[in-house]
Design an enzyme around this catalytic site. Structure first.
Site, PDB file in Angstrom:
ATOM      1  N   GLN A 181       0.804  -1.225   0.000  1.00 23.14           N
ATOM      2  CA  GLN A 181       0.000   0.000   0.000  1.00 23.14           C
ATOM      3  C   GLN A 181       0.839   1.279   0.000  1.00 23.14           C
ATOM      4  OE1 GLN A 181      -3.150   0.488  -0.483  1.00 23.14           O
ATOM      5  NE2 GLN A 181      -3.822  -1.641  -0.432  1.00 23.14           N
ATOM      6  N   HIS A 203      -0.659  -3.582  -9.262  1.00 22.93           N
ATOM      7  CA  HIS A 203      -1.989  -2.994  -9.461  1.00 22.93           C
ATOM      8  C   HIS A 203      -2.414  -2.025  -8.365  1.00 22.93           C
ATOM      9  CE1 HIS A 203      -4.817  -5.484  -6.864  1.00 22.93           C
ATOM     10  NE2 HIS A 203      -3.755  -6.267  -6.822  1.00 22.93           N
ATOM     11  N   THR A 239       8.588 -17.997 -17.536  1.00 22.03           N
ATOM     12  CA  THR A 239       8.924 -16.962 -18.517  1.00 22.03           C
ATOM     13  C   THR A 239       8.406 -15.609 -18.046  1.00 22.03           C
ATOM     14  OG1 THR A 239       8.797 -18.644 -20.223  1.00 22.03           O
ATOM     15  CG2 THR A 239       8.748 -16.348 -20.967  1.00 22.03           C
ATOM     16  N   CYS A 327     -11.203  -9.362  -0.374  1.00 19.71           N
ATOM     17  CA  CYS A 327     -11.198 -10.817  -0.227  1.00 19.71           C
ATOM     18  C   CYS A 327     -12.280 -11.273   0.742  1.00 19.71           C
ATOM     19  CB  CYS A 327      -9.840 -11.278   0.272  1.00 19.71           C
ATOM     20  SG  CYS A 327      -8.497 -10.374  -0.495  1.00 19.71           S
TER      21      CYS A 327
HETATM   22  C1  LIG Z   1      -3.523  -5.896  -2.430  1.00 18.25           C
HETATM   23  C2  LIG Z   1      -2.645  -6.266  -1.307  1.00 18.25           C
HETATM   24  C3  LIG Z   1      -1.904  -7.465  -1.317  1.00 18.25           C
HETATM   25  C4  LIG Z   1      -2.033  -8.496  -2.404  1.00 18.25           C
HETATM   26  O1  LIG Z   1      -1.516  -8.097  -3.644  1.00 18.25           O
HETATM   27  P1  LIG Z   1      -1.998  -8.899  -4.944  1.00 18.25           P
HETATM   28  O2  LIG Z   1      -1.109  -8.387  -6.031  1.00 18.25           O
HETATM   29  O3  LIG Z   1      -3.437  -8.552  -5.153  1.00 18.25           O
HETATM   30  O4  LIG Z   1      -1.786 -10.336  -4.671  1.00 18.25           O
HETATM   31  C5  LIG Z   1      -1.072  -7.722  -0.260  1.00 18.25           C
HETATM   32  N1  LIG Z   1      -0.971  -6.864   0.768  1.00 18.25           N
HETATM   33  C6  LIG Z   1      -1.647  -5.713   0.813  1.00 18.25           C
HETATM   34  C7  LIG Z   1      -1.473  -4.795   1.973  1.00 18.25           C
HETATM   35  C8  LIG Z   1      -2.523  -5.380  -0.214  1.00 18.25           C
HETATM   36  O5  LIG Z   1      -3.223  -4.244  -0.147  1.00 18.25           O
END
Ligand SMILES: *Cc1c(COP(=O)(O)O)cnc(C)c1O
Length: 396
Positions: A181, A203, A239, A327
Site C-alpha cells: 500500500q 496494481h 517466462t 477478499c
Molecule cells: C492488495 C494487497 C496485497 C495483495 O496483492 P496482490 O497483487 O493482489 O496479490 C497484499 N498486501 C496488501 C497490503 C494489499 O493491499
C-alpha cells in the site's frame, strides 16, 4: 437510468492502469513479443527492457536492481519471503506476524501453522497500532522471520517498520514487510529501513493486476518459491511477463512523481471527506489512529447500519467504496482487522473504507457528501419519505 461517471474511491483494492503505463506496455504485445531468455536479438532486445524496468523499480525503493525479483502478484511475494526464510533456516520453525495483515500473509501463516510450524499472530491496540515493547518480547530464538505490513490496507494505519527492522537485526532475525500500500504515498528506502524482504504489487500503483516484486537484500540467503527455469537468476521460474514488467517499471516512475500530489491534494480531499462525514452524519466513528496514516484512506463506522447495505446504495449512484478487504467482501463476517482492534461486531459491520487516489477530484468528494447522508438516514429508517424518493422505478 441516467449515465454518470464512476466515482471510484476504492484505490486500496486496485487502481486504474495509468494511460502512460498502457502506452509503455503496448509495444511488448504488438511488436516485441520475443522471449527474454532467447539467444537471438529479437529476444535479447526484450531482455534489455526487462532490466530497465528492474532499474526503475529499484530507483523507487533505493535498491540495487539485482535485488529485485519479479513475481506474479503481491500475494506471491509475501508467500515467497516467508517460505524462503523457513527453507533457508530449517531449524527455526517460528513465524511472527500480526493479526491485521492482508490475507496474503495471514492465510499463508495459517497454512504454515497447519503444517506444524509455530506462528504468533501479534495483536494490535484499539487504534490499530503495535506495542513494540511486547512485539520485541515475542521474538524467539527459533523465530525464522518477522513479517509486519508497513501500511494497513483497511485503516491506512502505518507501522514503524524501520524500528521493527532494527529490532529484528539486533535479534538476528529476518524481517519482511508487505509494503503493497505504500508506493506513491510514502518514500521507500530499503537501505535505510534495513529490511531483508519487501513486497510490492503493480496494481496498487496504476500498473496492471498480476505483477509484483519481492525485494531481497543481497546478503540474504534465498530459496525460490516457484521452481523451474533459471529466470530471475534462478530465484523465480517461469517466462517473464514482459509487458506487465515494463508497465510496472513505468508505474514506479509515476509513483515517485505522484508522492507530492498524494500528500498534499489527495490528503486534503481525504481529510475533507472524513471530517464532513464525522461532523454531519450522526453516530459515526473513525477506525484506526488518525496519524501516522496513509494520506488516502478513511475507514468510518456508521453505527447501527450494515456496511453492505451502504455499499449497495452507494453503488446505485456510481460510488465505489469497500467494507474492508475485497477478499472478505460478500461474506458478512466483520473485518479481521477491525475485530483485532477490538471493535464490537455491531461497529465493525458498519465500517466503510474510502480510499482515494491521484485521479480523484473535489467533485468526487462533493458527490459522496451529496449522497451519503441521505443513504445513511434511509438505512437507519429515520426518514420514510427519502426511502420512497430513492427507490428505483419499477421495471428497472
Ligand atoms: C492488495 C494487497 C496485497 C495483495 O496483492 P496482490 O497483487 O493482489 O496479490 C497484499 N498486501 C496488501 C497490503 C494489499 O493491499
Amino acid at each position: 437510468m441516467e449515465t454518470r461517471e464512476l466515482c471510484y474511491l476504492d484505490n486500496n483494492a486496485t487502481t486504474r492502469v495509468a494511460p502512460e503505463v498502457t502506452a509503455a506496455m503496448l509495444p511488448f504485445f504488438e511488436k516485441q513479443w520475443g522471449n527474454a531468455s532467447s539467444a537471438y536479438s529479437f529476444g535479447s532486445n526484450v531482455a534489455k527492457h526487462l532490466e530497465k524496468a528492474r532499474e526503475q523499480i529499484a530507483t523507487l525503493i533505493n535498491a540495487d536492481p539485482r535485488e529485485i525479483v519479479f513475481t506474479s502478484c503481491g500475494t506471491e511475494s509475501t508467500n515467497t519471503a516467508i517460505h524462503s526464510a523457513l527453507l533457508t533456516q530449517p531449524r527455526k520453525r517460528h513465524v511472527l506476524t500480526t493479526a491485521v495483515e492482508h490475507s496474503a500473509t495471514l492465510n499463508y501463516a495459517r497454512f504454515l501453522k497447519g503444517q506444524g510450524y509455530e506462528v504468533t499472530f501479534f495483536p494490535v491496540e484499539p487504534d490499530g497500532t503495535l506495542d513494540l515493547f511486547l512485539l520485541e518480547k515475542s521474538i524467539r530464538s527459533d523465530t525464522a522471520i518477522v513479517s509486519v505490513m508497513w501500511a494497513n490496507n483497511e485503516t491506512g494505519v502505518l507501522f514503524p517498520i524501520d524500528e521493527i527492522a532494527a529490532m529484528c537485526r539486533s535479534h538476528e532475525v529476518q524481517f519482511h514487510t508487505d509494503a503493497v500500500q505504500v508506493p506513491g504515498k510514502l518514500p521507500i528506502d530499503v537501505r535505510n529501513i534495513g529490511s531483508d524482504y519487501l513486497s510490492l504489487s503493480g496494481h496498487k500503483l496504476h500498473a496492471p493486476k498480476g505483477i509484483g516484486i519481492l525485494h531481497v537484500k543481497k546478503q540474504v540467503k534465498f530459496h525460490p518459491y516457484i521452481i523451474g527455469g533459471q529466470q530471475e537468476r534462478g530465484r523465480r521460474g517461469g517466462t517473464e511477463n514482459v509487458p506487465y514488467i515494463v508497465g510496472f517499471g513505468r508505474a514506479a516512475e509515476l509513483a515517485s512523481a505522484s508522492l507530492n500530489d498524494e500528500n498534499t491534494r489527495v490528503r486534503k480531499l481525504r481529510d475533507r471527506l472524513e471530517t464532513a462525514i464525522l461532523e454531519t452524519i450522526p453516530k459515526t466513528v473513525r477506525n484506526g489512529a488518525r496519524e501516522p496514516r496513509l494520506p488516502n484512506t478513511a475507514n468510518i463506522s456508521f453505527v447501527g447500519v450494515e456496511a453492505e447495505a451502504i455499499l449497495l446504495l452507494l453503488d446505485r449512484v456510481g460510488i465505489c467504496a469497500s467494507s474492508g478487504s475485497a477478499c472478505t467482501t460478500g461474506s458478512l463476517k466483520p473485518s479481521h482487522v477491525l475485530t483485532a482492534m477490538g471493535l464490537k461486531p455491531k461497529l465493525a459491520q458498519g465500517a466503510v473504507r474510502f480510499s482515494l487516489g491521484i485521479y480523484n477530484t473535489e467533485k468526487d468528494v462533493d458527490y459522496v457528501l451529496h449522497h451519503l447522508p441521505g443513504i445513511i438516514q434511509k438505512l437507519r429508517g429515520l426518514s420514510p419519505t427519502s426511502v420512497a424518493k430513492q427507490k428505483p422505478a419499477a421495471g428497472k
